[in-house]
Design an enzyme around this catalytic site. Sequence first.
Site, PDB file in Angstrom:
ATOM      1  N   ARG A  92       0.440  -0.923  -0.115  1.00 40.28           N
ATOM      2  CA  ARG A  92       0.260  -0.124   0.081  1.00 40.28           C
ATOM      3  C   ARG A  92       0.921   1.224   0.410  1.00 40.28           C
ATOM      4  NH1 ARG A  92      -2.898  -4.368   2.465  1.00 40.28           N
ATOM      5  NH2 ARG A  92      -1.245  -4.027   4.068  1.00 40.28           N
TER       6      ARG A  92
ATOM      7  N   GLU B 243       3.701  -8.207  13.217  1.00 35.47           N
ATOM      8  CA  GLU B 243       3.319  -8.655  13.841  1.00 35.47           C
ATOM      9  C   GLU B 243       3.055  -9.974  13.559  1.00 35.47           C
ATOM     10  OE1 GLU B 243      -0.610  -6.258  14.230  1.00 35.47           O
ATOM     11  OE2 GLU B 243      -0.859  -6.892  16.153  1.00 35.47           O
TER      12      GLU B 243
HETATM   13  O1  LIG Z   1       5.278  -2.986  11.762  1.00 37.09           O
HETATM   14  P1  LIG Z   1       5.255  -3.613  10.912  1.00 37.09           P
HETATM   15  O2  LIG Z   1       4.647  -4.469  12.706  1.00 37.09           O
HETATM   16  O3  LIG Z   1       6.431  -3.807  10.364  1.00 37.09           O
HETATM   17  O4  LIG Z   1       4.127  -3.621  10.115  1.00 37.09           O
HETATM   18  C1  LIG Z   1       3.248  -2.847   9.487  1.00 37.09           C
HETATM   19  C2  LIG Z   1       3.638  -2.933   7.293  1.00 37.09           C
HETATM   20  O5  LIG Z   1       2.915  -4.452   7.493  1.00 37.09           O
HETATM   21  C3  LIG Z   1       1.867  -4.437   6.401  1.00 37.09           C
HETATM   22  O6  LIG Z   1       2.481  -5.292   5.184  1.00 37.09           O
HETATM   23  P2  LIG Z   1       2.658  -6.934   4.924  1.00 37.09           P
HETATM   24  O7  LIG Z   1       4.188  -7.177   5.695  1.00 37.09           O
HETATM   25  O8  LIG Z   1       0.720  -7.061   5.902  1.00 37.09           O
HETATM   26  O9  LIG Z   1       1.765  -6.547   3.784  1.00 37.09           O
HETATM   27  P3  LIG Z   1       1.057  -6.136   2.329  1.00 37.09           P
HETATM   28  O10 LIG Z   1       1.452  -4.691   2.399  1.00 37.09           O
HETATM   29  O11 LIG Z   1       2.053  -7.357   2.076  1.00 37.09           O
HETATM   30  O12 LIG Z   1      -0.266  -6.513   2.895  1.00 37.09           O
HETATM   31  C4  LIG Z   1       1.443  -2.485   6.391  1.00 37.09           C
HETATM   32  O13 LIG Z   1       1.023  -2.749   5.147  1.00 37.09           O
HETATM   33  C5  LIG Z   1       3.287  -2.449   7.268  1.00 37.09           C
HETATM   34  O14 LIG Z   1       3.555  -2.131   5.857  1.00 37.09           O
HETATM   35  N1  LIG Z   2      -2.926  -4.187  12.722  1.00 39.13           N
HETATM   36  C1  LIG Z   2      -2.589  -4.260  11.621  1.00 39.13           C
HETATM   37  N2  LIG Z   2      -3.294  -3.441  10.444  1.00 39.13           N
HETATM   38  C2  LIG Z   2      -2.238  -2.919   9.310  1.00 39.13           C
HETATM   39  N3  LIG Z   2      -1.434  -3.478   8.954  1.00 39.13           N
HETATM   40  C3  LIG Z   2      -0.632  -4.350   9.856  1.00 39.13           C
HETATM   41  N4  LIG Z   2       0.938  -4.870   9.711  1.00 39.13           N
HETATM   42  C4  LIG Z   2       1.354  -5.023  11.381  1.00 39.13           C
HETATM   43  N5  LIG Z   2       0.054  -5.333  11.775  1.00 39.13           N
HETATM   44  C5  LIG Z   2      -0.928  -4.419  10.608  1.00 39.13           C
END
Ligand SMILES: O=P(O)(O)OC[C@H]1O[C@H](OP(=O)(O)OP(=O)(O)O)[C@H](O)[C@@H]1O
Ligand SMILES: Nc1ncnc2[nH]cnc12
Length: 194
Positions: free
Chosen positions: A84, A121
């Site tokens: 995103r 997470e």
């Molecule tokens: O602070 P953190 O614990 O590192 O989490 C934050 C990240 O998690 C989510 O992406 P995700 O890795 O789920 O990837 P996605 O965009 O492919 O859904 C979000 O878009 C951040 O990039």
């Molecule tokens: N709670 C949450 N919502 C969206 N993105 C995340 N990446 C890690 N934790 C998340």
Amino acid sequence: MTGPADPGAVRLTAPAAALPAPRRAALERAAALFRAVPDFPAPGVVFQDVTPVLADPAALRAVVEEMIAPYAGRFDAVAGLDARGFLLAGFAAALTDTGVLPLRKAGKLPVTAGHVAYELEYGSAALEASPELAVPGLRVLVLDDVLATGGTLAAAHELIAACGAEVAGSAVVLEVAGLDGRDRVPEALALFAA
Ligand SMILES: O=P(O)(O)OC[C@H]1O[C@H](OP(=O)(O)OP(=O)(O)O)[C@H](O)[C@@H]1O
Ligand SMILES: Nc1ncnc2[nH]cnc12
């Protein structure tokens, strides 16, 4: 209905709280658009889905303009974090006449200049960069949707430094409380908290 007992409730945080009334109203509107999804992508996780904010023209513009405002004139390129963050970075680059550097999940880029693994997470991942990031002294603004554990943003910072570029600043739309992400990237701007 939202309230203090609602684990998904999103609130506007400083410094956006000090804004002129019309901008503040647009951001308050954005705060109401987040979609909190319980137990996604794993049990116990309340996933903060920014997609409705991105789909709203006024909210999208207000959010991106506020993310880049503190760094105006101080960056040469905008890095978006997979996935995103790409959308935010594209908009920000168009507004500031800069280019976009996608920092992608491992295995997606045909040519890579760096690789950094990290935990988040609900799992582990790695970020990679294209050679366009490997420009000594390039000032890079990093944008993403969510700061949770901070693993992703910290990895992005590490990757940028490893490639010889410089982090000009970092901004996320929303910070998830209670996961200590702020400890890992204390300087990051967050417009909202949940
Ligand atoms: O602070 P953190 O614990 O590192 O989490 C934050 C990240 O998690 C989510 O992406 P995700 O890795 O789920 O990837 P996605 O965009 O492919 O859904 C979000 O878009 C951040 O990039
Ligand atoms: N709670 C949450 N919502 C969206 N993105 C995340 N990446 C890690 N934790 C998340």
